[in-house]
Design a protein around this motif. Sequence first.
Motif, mmCIF file in Angstrom:
data_model
loop_
_atom_site.group_PDB
_atom_site.id
_atom_site.type_symbol
_atom_site.label_atom_id
_atom_site.label_comp_id
_atom_site.label_asym_id
_atom_site.label_seq_id
_atom_site.Cartn_x
_atom_site.Cartn_y
_atom_site.Cartn_z
ATOM 1 N N HIS A 68 2.166 -2.396 2.609
ATOM 2 C CA HIS A 68 2.191 -1.399 3.679
ATOM 3 C C HIS A 68 2.461 -0.002 3.134
ATOM 4 N N THR A 69 3.401 0.144 2.188
ATOM 5 C CA THR A 69 3.725 1.470 1.687
ATOM 6 C C THR A 69 2.584 2.053 0.858
ATOM 7 N N GLN A 70 1.721 1.204 0.289
ATOM 8 C CA GLN A 70 0.603 1.706 -0.484
ATOM 9 C C GLN A 70 -0.660 1.863 0.350
ATOM 10 N N GLY A 71 -0.524 1.738 1.672
ATOM 11 C CA GLY A 71 -1.633 2.035 2.572
ATOM 12 C C GLY A 71 -2.778 1.051 2.522
ATOM 13 N N LEU A 72 -2.474 -0.239 2.382
ATOM 14 C CA LEU A 72 -3.517 -1.251 2.296
ATOM 15 C C LEU A 72 -3.535 -2.120 3.541
ATOM 16 N N ARG A 73 -4.734 -2.544 3.902
ATOM 17 C CA ARG A 73 -4.881 -3.560 4.941
ATOM 18 C C ARG A 73 -5.662 -4.703 4.320
ATOM 19 N N LEU A 74 -4.970 -5.803 4.038
ATOM 20 C CA LEU A 74 -5.606 -6.929 3.372
ATOM 21 C C LEU A 74 -6.609 -7.599 4.288
ATOM 22 N N ARG A 75 -7.627 -8.183 3.688
ATOM 23 C CA ARG A 75 -8.566 -8.985 4.474
ATOM 24 C C ARG A 75 -7.795 -10.118 5.141
ATOM 25 N N PRO A 76 -8.177 -10.471 6.381
ATOM 26 C CA PRO A 76 -7.352 -11.396 7.180
ATOM 27 C C PRO A 76 -6.996 -12.697 6.475
ATOM 28 N N ARG A 77 -7.977 -13.341 5.813
ATOM 29 C CA ARG A 77 -7.681 -14.640 5.208
ATOM 30 C C ARG A 77 -6.725 -14.493 4.029
ATOM 31 N N VAL A 78 -6.928 -13.455 3.226
ATOM 32 C CA VAL A 78 -6.058 -13.238 2.077
ATOM 33 C C VAL A 78 -4.643 -12.900 2.533
ATOM 34 N N GLY A 79 -4.537 -11.971 3.500
ATOM 35 C CA GLY A 79 -3.218 -11.580 4.001
ATOM 36 C C GLY A 79 -2.480 -12.731 4.641
ATOM 37 N N ALA A 80 -3.190 -13.536 5.455
ATOM 38 C CA ALA A 80 -2.539 -14.676 6.115
ATOM 39 C C ALA A 80 -2.093 -15.720 5.103
ATOM 40 N N THR A 81 -2.892 -15.948 4.059
ATOM 41 C CA THR A 81 -2.514 -16.922 3.029
ATOM 42 C C THR A 81 -1.258 -16.482 2.294
ATOM 43 N N LEU A 82 -1.207 -15.202 1.887
ATOM 44 C CA LEU A 82 -0.025 -14.693 1.194
ATOM 45 C C LEU A 82 1.201 -14.722 2.097
ATOM 46 N N GLU A 83 0.998 -14.390 3.372
ATOM 47 C CA GLU A 83 2.122 -14.387 4.319
ATOM 48 C C GLU A 83 2.695 -15.781 4.492
ATOM 49 N N ALA A 84 1.829 -16.767 4.722
ATOM 50 C CA ALA A 84 2.312 -18.134 4.937
ATOM 51 C C ALA A 84 2.902 -18.715 3.651
ATOM 52 N N THR A 111 0.478 -1.777 -9.633
ATOM 53 C CA THR A 111 -0.970 -1.986 -9.767
ATOM 54 C C THR A 111 -1.555 -2.757 -8.588
ATOM 55 N N LEU A 112 -0.743 -3.008 -7.572
ATOM 56 C CA LEU A 112 -1.208 -3.821 -6.451
ATOM 57 C C LEU A 112 -2.372 -3.159 -5.716
ATOM 58 N N ALA A 113 -2.235 -1.880 -5.371
ATOM 59 C CA ALA A 113 -3.291 -1.186 -4.639
ATOM 60 C C ALA A 113 -4.574 -1.063 -5.452
ATOM 61 N N PRO A 114 -4.517 -0.612 -6.727
ATOM 62 C CA PRO A 114 -5.765 -0.575 -7.504
ATOM 63 C C PRO A 114 -6.431 -1.940 -7.636
ATOM 64 N N ALA A 115 -5.619 -2.998 -7.810
ATOM 65 C CA ALA A 115 -6.193 -4.345 -7.927
ATOM 66 C C ALA A 115 -6.883 -4.758 -6.634
ATOM 67 N N ALA A 116 -6.251 -4.448 -5.492
ATOM 68 C CA ALA A 116 -6.847 -4.816 -4.200
ATOM 69 C C ALA A 116 -8.176 -4.115 -3.982
ATOM 70 N N ARG A 117 -8.227 -2.838 -4.343
ATOM 71 C CA ARG A 117 -9.479 -2.092 -4.136
ATOM 72 C C ARG A 117 -10.546 -2.504 -5.145
ATOM 73 N N LYS A 118 -10.126 -2.749 -6.378
ATOM 74 C CA LYS A 118 -11.083 -3.160 -7.402
ATOM 75 C C LYS A 118 -11.709 -4.504 -7.081
ATOM 76 N N LEU A 119 -10.912 -5.400 -6.509
ATOM 77 C CA LEU A 119 -11.394 -6.742 -6.192
ATOM 78 C C LEU A 119 -11.992 -6.846 -4.787
ATOM 79 N N HIS A 120 -11.996 -5.725 -4.054
ATOM 80 C CA HIS A 120 -12.608 -5.674 -2.720
ATOM 81 C C HIS A 120 -11.994 -6.672 -1.738
ATOM 82 N N VAL A 121 -10.680 -6.827 -1.803
ATOM 83 C CA VAL A 121 -9.999 -7.726 -0.866
ATOM 84 C C VAL A 121 -9.165 -6.953 0.150
ATOM 85 N N ALA A 122 -9.208 -5.636 0.096
ATOM 86 C CA ALA A 122 -8.427 -4.836 1.038
ATOM 87 C C ALA A 122 -9.169 -3.549 1.329
ATOM 88 N N LEU A 123 -8.915 -3.034 2.512
ATOM 89 C CA LEU A 123 -9.481 -1.760 2.920
ATOM 90 C C LEU A 123 -8.356 -0.757 3.092
#
Length: 597
Positions: free
Chosen positions: A143-159, A383-395
């Motif tokens: 959240h602090t790095q301004g990312l919105r994870l793709r629903p399936r990825v975010g839900a998997t990490l959350e659970a 490196t979380l935000a750059p990794a998310a954008r590089k791997l196209h799993v977050a907007l």
Amino acid sequence: MASLDSVSLAILLGAVLVMAGILSSLLALRFGAPLLLVFLVIGMLAGDSGPGQIQFDDVRTTYLVGSVALALILFDGGLKTRFASIRTVLAPSVVLATVGVLLTALITAPFAKYALDLNWTESLLVGAVVASTDAAAVFLLVHTQGLRLRPRVGATLEAESGTNDPFAIFLTLMLVEYISLGSSSAGHVLMEFLQEAVLGAVVGFFGGRLVVIALNQVALPQGLHAPFVTTGALVIFGGSQIMHASGFLAVYLAGIIIGNRPTRAHNSVVTFLDAATWLAQIVMFVLLGLLVSPSRLGASVLPAVAVALVLMLVARPLAVFVCLAPFRFNWRERIFIAWTGLRGAVAIFLASIPMLVGLSKAYLYFDVAFVVVIISLLLQGWTLAPAARKLHVALPRAERGPRRVELDLPGQLEQQLVGYPVQSKSLYFRRGLIPSWSKPTLVIRNENILTPTEADPIAPGDYIYLLAPPEKAESLDRFFVDMQPSTAPDPHLLGDFMVSGEHTLAELAEIYGVKVSEDEGKLTLADYFDVHLDRAPKEGAELALDEIVLVARSISGGRVNVVGLRLPEDEETPAPLTRWQALRRKLAELWTSVAGV
């Protein structure tokens, strides 16, 4: 009097440390530093090896505070988890939370054995201590790095993050018991695990239901609902632990039960728990920092760094790829899930258990866990935000949420009053859109209270209050934020069955013969999704329109900009051809005519 002064001094220093941690969080948010790291460093600076010179070695108090803080963190996570959002990823999440933790510990153990000169049981304990991920650290950084994870990825990490702590705690306790007593059969360990898991699930389920019944049936004075729920969570946790059940699993399940049922004062409970959880984390992190001795770290820092790198680069990725192999995750999603296995306060908390029971080499476990957490937060956290954008799993999270006001209505649980300031670029003001399940009730303009009819037309700067179901209140946000400019849809997607979201229903009705009312005919397809969906639109969302089904194919700026059409199957009336099908038919007709000549 001297003893009273010492108590007052302890209160003063504790309050100053917590306040310093809160204020330093502003710098952490500004520069992206993980907050956990900030609080740990503050605790270290205040300790006996830092300028604070505070002598603190009370492991029992640290364990007590850590248990309460972790219970509240898990309960708060369960309270905010919508079961509908994690239901589709429950299987991979549970596999990651159990088999994944075990595999991570097993893969890490051999490296820990040779790097730290331990026996196999001790090295496996090191692996178990650092095997679980930290939910608070992961989502705070997201959240602090301004990312919105793709629903399936975010839900998997959350659970996964919410459910892997109980298994890691069980594994750590079993290994500590084995090292302490010197004997424990595999059958005994399995029975202990089943007992803790089953009893924890039962206590969590029924405890959560009892809290819901009490919350809705007992007429508590205003303001006591949130403390009641918080203490209820701690009662469930403590009762489970006394019964030798998994209190952490019980309190997490109780949070899910309470959060997915209609209850009184739901929003005040969530707000109170946010504050309580935040304070508990700060206190726990500072105490854990006080226990660290930088002078003691010197002997074990290099082996601990080696363990941390093996954990992040070998053990966690292998465990994730093995556990997710049976499930439909692409390689980008698997790499990102592997990289977001951040370690946080849970690892240091688990490392305090050997210290509490007085195991030999207990401080070594603690120091290794501390180094692992620091490296994980520094390397993976930044490196979380750059990794998310590089791997196209977050907007990128382009919009900030509006200032929402939520008020409970006594006497019923189905509706609440939700208020927003009206902005000039909002979807509500520019298009007059509002979901069908909400109802404008009053408008405040220049400190005057008006009905929606009296206030018509609504102007920027007004405050509008609407009736809406509590579980859908957050979905109203997208109607009151500034609209993001829509990007042009990809022309390669548009054909006879793909249309732009900016076309109106009237245009669609004219082409395909569907029936729409005169009022709805003015809506664009994007507007139609906004009005009739309970949640913000996502790719794949479907809505029926007369005899056809609209499918959201592309999202931009939080709105649907490409819509697919699923037409009814009718043998007498064939469906319109796509451009490719039409071209093939024309080529076939041309070939037939040429061949005939």
